[in-house]
Design an enzyme around this catalytic site. Structure first.
Site, PDB file in Angstrom:
ATOM      1  CE1 TYR A   1      -3.637  -1.974   5.119  1.00 49.27           C
ATOM      2  CE2 TYR A   1      -3.728   0.301   5.053  1.00 49.27           C
ATOM      3  CZ  TYR A   1      -3.751  -1.015   4.450  1.00 49.27           C
ATOM      4  OH  TYR A   1      -4.125  -1.233   3.341  1.00 49.27           O
TER       5      TYR A   1
ATOM      6  CB  SER B   1      -0.881   0.095   1.239  1.00 52.73           C
ATOM      7  OG  SER B   1      -1.468   1.395   1.441  1.00 52.73           O
TER       8      SER B   1
END
Length: 265
Positions: A156, A143
């Protein structure tokens, strides 16, 4: 129905929806047979039926929760033992937008299990077997928060930074062994994952959100171009080239037996 000569078998985790389902569609159309891995068997079976009808490829469904040790071990065994497997897409994962003080640590631990432990174990299962077979490919879905951990939840971001670092290390170690690796760094992508992360669709500016189909098509274009790191929303690829050049220049400056002068008192 289009008949294609198989390029081997591609295993896609998190294939029941979103990015994983699009990868399954695109890889089947590229001539791969498929193993679809996710928890939702109903969705997997529906996707498998469509892919068989559209492409003529062979599709297997493997219902698995990759945070469960026995399920994860079963997929590891598949990657080790199935000699047809030539590509692994480590896509399964989930995110969060909550800050540390508002987050549940057990949820964060589950995120680490799925985002870090599972792709690590699957890569470690797949790569030695691929080397023995003469080659293969691993695509790891990271990501943009891998290089911007301040943007969303810290665990995350850290989990996706791990995926990026793992991919770059794999490239360094395996480039001469017939293994291709790619890290894909999506930005905000239009999937159900945002609802799970805590930011429903109405809370997201439309200008942020890329359709999953566009994201995957861009990622595969980057793969075809030989990229190790592909960032679909980055408009100028030279920005990443400069970033990586700076990082690689900096890491050459760490081999010293004494601290930097600023630390000497």
């Amino acid at each position: 129905m289009t008949q294609k000569q198989s390029k081997g078998t591609a295993v896609v985790t998190g294939a029941s929806s979103g990015i994983g389902a699009v990868y399954a569609d695109r890889l089947a159309k590229r001539g791969y047979d498929m193993v679809l891995v996710a928890r939702n068997e109903h969705r997997l079976q529906a996707l498998a039926t469509r892919l068989r009808a559209d492409t003529g490829c062979a599709v297997r469904v493997a219902k698995a929760d990759l945070t469960d040790k026995s399920d994860l071990a079963r997929i590891e065994a598949l990657l080790k033992d199935d000699a047809t497997i030539s590509l692994l897409v480590n896509n399964a994962g989930f995110g969060s937008v909550t800050p540390l003080l508002a987050s549940d640590v057990d949820t964060m631990k589950s995120m680490i299990d799925l985002n870090v432990t599972a792709p690590t174990r699957l890569a470690y299962a797949a790569v030695p077997a691929m080397v023995k077979r003469g080659g293969g490919t691993v695509i790891n879905i990271s990501s943009v928060v891998a290089i911007g951990p301040e943007v969303l939840n810290g665990v995350y971001g850290a989990s996706k930074a791990f995926v990026l670092a793992l991919t770059q290390s794999m490239q360094h170690e395996l480039a001469d062994k017939g293994i291709r690796v790619q890290a894909v760094l999506p930005g905000a992508t239009d999937t159900e994952g945002w609802d799970i992360a805590g930011m429903p669709k109405g809370q997201r500016p439309p200008s942020w959100i890329m359709p999953a189909e566009d994201m995957v098509d861009a990622a595969l274009a980057g793969f075809d171009a030989g990229e190790v790191v592909t960032i679909p929303p980055l408009q100028d690829g030279d920005d990443w080239t400069r970033y990586e050049a700076g990082r690689n220049e900096l890491r050459q400056r760490f081999a010293h037996s004494r601290p930097g002068p600023r630390y000497l008192t």
